[in-house]
Design an enzyme around this catalytic site. Structure first.
Site, PDB file in Angstrom:
ATOM      1  NE  ARG A  56      -3.935   0.451   1.860  1.00 58.35           N
ATOM      2  CZ  ARG A  56      -5.170   0.482   2.357  1.00 58.35           C
ATOM      3  NH1 ARG A  56      -5.436   1.200   3.424  1.00 58.35           N
ATOM      4  NH2 ARG A  56      -6.143  -0.191   1.789  1.00 58.35           N
ATOM      5  CG  ASP A  85     -13.461   6.545  -1.193  1.00 56.45           C
ATOM      6  OD1 ASP A  85     -13.461   6.353   0.040  1.00 56.45           O
ATOM      7  OD2 ASP A  85     -12.415   6.507  -1.873  1.00 56.45           O
ATOM      8  CB  CYS A  95     -14.074   1.369  -0.448  1.00 51.17           C
ATOM      9  SG  CYS A  95     -13.648   3.104  -0.186  1.00 51.17           S
ATOM     10  NE  ARG A 102     -10.801  -5.366  -0.382  1.00 49.68           N
ATOM     11  CZ  ARG A 102     -10.001  -4.417   0.123  1.00 49.68           C
ATOM     12  NH1 ARG A 102     -10.538  -3.397   0.754  1.00 49.68           N
ATOM     13  NH2 ARG A 102      -8.684  -4.456  -0.033  1.00 49.68           N
TER      14      ARG A 102
HETATM   15  N1   CP Z   1     -11.450  -0.281   1.938  1.00 49.13           N
HETATM   16  C1   CP Z   1     -10.190  -0.414   2.415  1.00 49.13           C
HETATM   17  O1   CP Z   1      -9.222  -0.643   1.654  1.00 49.13           O
HETATM   18  O2   CP Z   1     -10.099  -0.282   3.758  1.00 49.13           O
HETATM   19  P1   CP Z   1      -8.754  -0.146   4.601  1.00 49.13           P
HETATM   20  O3   CP Z   1      -8.146   1.193   4.247  1.00 49.13           O
HETATM   21  O4   CP Z   1      -9.184  -0.251   6.011  1.00 49.13           O
HETATM   22  O5   CP Z   1      -7.812  -1.259   4.194  1.00 49.13           O
HETATM   23  N1  NVA Z   2      -9.832   6.889  -1.341  1.00 48.81           N
HETATM   24  C1  NVA Z   2      -9.539   6.372  -0.034  1.00 48.81           C
HETATM   25  C2  NVA Z   2      -9.806   4.896   0.006  1.00 48.81           C
HETATM   26  C3  NVA Z   2      -9.547   4.219   1.329  1.00 48.81           C
HETATM   27  C4  NVA Z   2      -9.792   2.753   1.288  1.00 48.81           C
HETATM   28  C5  NVA Z   2      -8.089   6.676   0.338  1.00 48.81           C
HETATM   29  O1  NVA Z   2      -7.213   6.519  -0.528  1.00 48.81           O
HETATM   30  O2  NVA Z   2      -7.857   7.101   1.457  1.00 48.81           O
END
Ligand code: CP
Ligand code: NVA
Length: 313
Positions: A110, A232, A272, A300
């Site tokens: 991530r 979102d 999400c 998920r």
């Molecule tokens: N939706 C999602 O990716 O949640 P997290 O940021 O908690 O992993």
């Molecule tokens: N758009 C949001 C999604 C989190 C799962 C972010 O990037 O923070």
């Protein structure tokens, strides 16, 4: 006939979602359904395999589902917390990739920059999976269309409206939606539209599946007749400084009961998560029987397991 004639290559990585064609997405959904129905059947499938998780940003769902998913397949995970220092600060990203590939069988990352993922993939011979970047969130969108398929029995011609910021989640819904043949209508404030190159890529893929990709500014127009309404957060991770300014711009894009009234009678609400209740969505909508946000969260896990089986199996 190949479902997608566009020049997309299937790689061992999942970096953008664009690497996977429609057939591969169908294969993933098929496998996820079986994993969900018969979890015991897969319990030793990744025995002896190790997965590194590198996170530059916080996570609940993605981290837990990859960790629980990998362990329930018989494998193990190593969590590398990069929420304080970004990857590449202590040592060059290619060196991280070349070292990790000697110890583990896959990397889930991530990141802020998409380039960080691309660099990891370029320098590691093991699969690299995007667990969210500033540009894409492919695991989320692939999972969400799985959830919608369960709910509606099919995805071809399904009308999904995304209301809010043209962000990573929006990008991945466009990319995945085009592949599964769903019509995706996006409504954002002016200046917050999804990236033009991603929209163009989605439109190319949509030609193959005869789906429609529309980018609008009116939330009412986007939601009219939609079977799925998705939103979102207005400020994503890393945009905290812009949160107040964005709250004012995005206020007319809140998904509330009045907006949901315009959707199809059987419409569902998706997010999400994490959600900012009272901002992009009201409690009345997210807690209503139309809301399938926790089905999304559950799925998920099943999709993550299917992704791991397809890439590490
Ligand atoms: N939706 C999602 O990716 O949640 P997290 O940021 O908690 O992993
Ligand atoms: N758009 C949001 C999604 C989190 C799962 C972010 O990037 O923070």
């Amino acid at each position: 006939m190949n479902a997608l004639a566009t020049p997309l290559t299937i790689t061992r990585d999942l970096l953008a979602g664009t690497e996977w064609n429609a057939a591969r997405v169908r294969e993933l959904h098929h496998l996820a359904a079986d994993v969900k129905a018969r979890p015991g059947h897969y319990s030793g499938a990744l025995g002896g395999r190790f997965l590194a998780l590198i996170f530059e940003k916080p996570s609940l769902r993605t981290r837990v589902t990859f960790e629980v998913g990998m362990q329930s397949l018989g494998g193990s995970t190593v969590f590398l917390d990069h929420t304080v220092s970004r990857l590449g600060e202590r040592e060059a990203i290619p060196d991280v990739a070349r070292s990790l590939e000697r110890w583990v069988h896959g990397i889930v990352a991530r990141t802020f920059e998409q380039r960080t993922l691309d660099l990891l993939a370029a320098h590691a011979s093991i699969p690299v999976i995007n667990a969210l970047s500033g540009r894409y969130h492919p695991c989320q969108a692939l999972s969400d269309f799985f959830t919608l398929e369960e709910r509606f029995g099919g995805l071809r011609g399904l009308k999904l409206a995304y209301v809010g910021d043209g962000n990573n989640v929006c990008h991945s819904l466009l990319v995945a939606g085009a592949r599964v043949g769903a019509h995706v209508r996006v409504a954002t404030p002016a200046g917050y539209e999804p990236d033009a190159a991603i929209v163009a890529e989605a439109r190319r893929a949509a030609k193959e599946t005869r789906s429609k990709i529309e980018i609008l500014h009116s939330p009412q127009e986007a939601v009219a007749g939609a079977q799925a309404v998705y939103t979102d957060v207005w400020a994503s991770m890393g945009q905290e400084d812009e949160a107040a300014a964005r709250a004012a711009v995005f206020a007319p894009y809140q998904v509330n009961e009045a907006l949901m009234e315009l959707a199809a009678p059987d419409a569902v609400f998706l997010h999400c998560l994490p959600a900012h209740r009272g901002a992009e969505v009201t409690d009345a909508v997210i807690d209503s029987p139309r809301s399938i946000v926790y089905d999304q969260a559950e799925n998920r896990l099943h999709i993550q397991k299917a992704i791991l089986l397809m890439l590490l199996g």
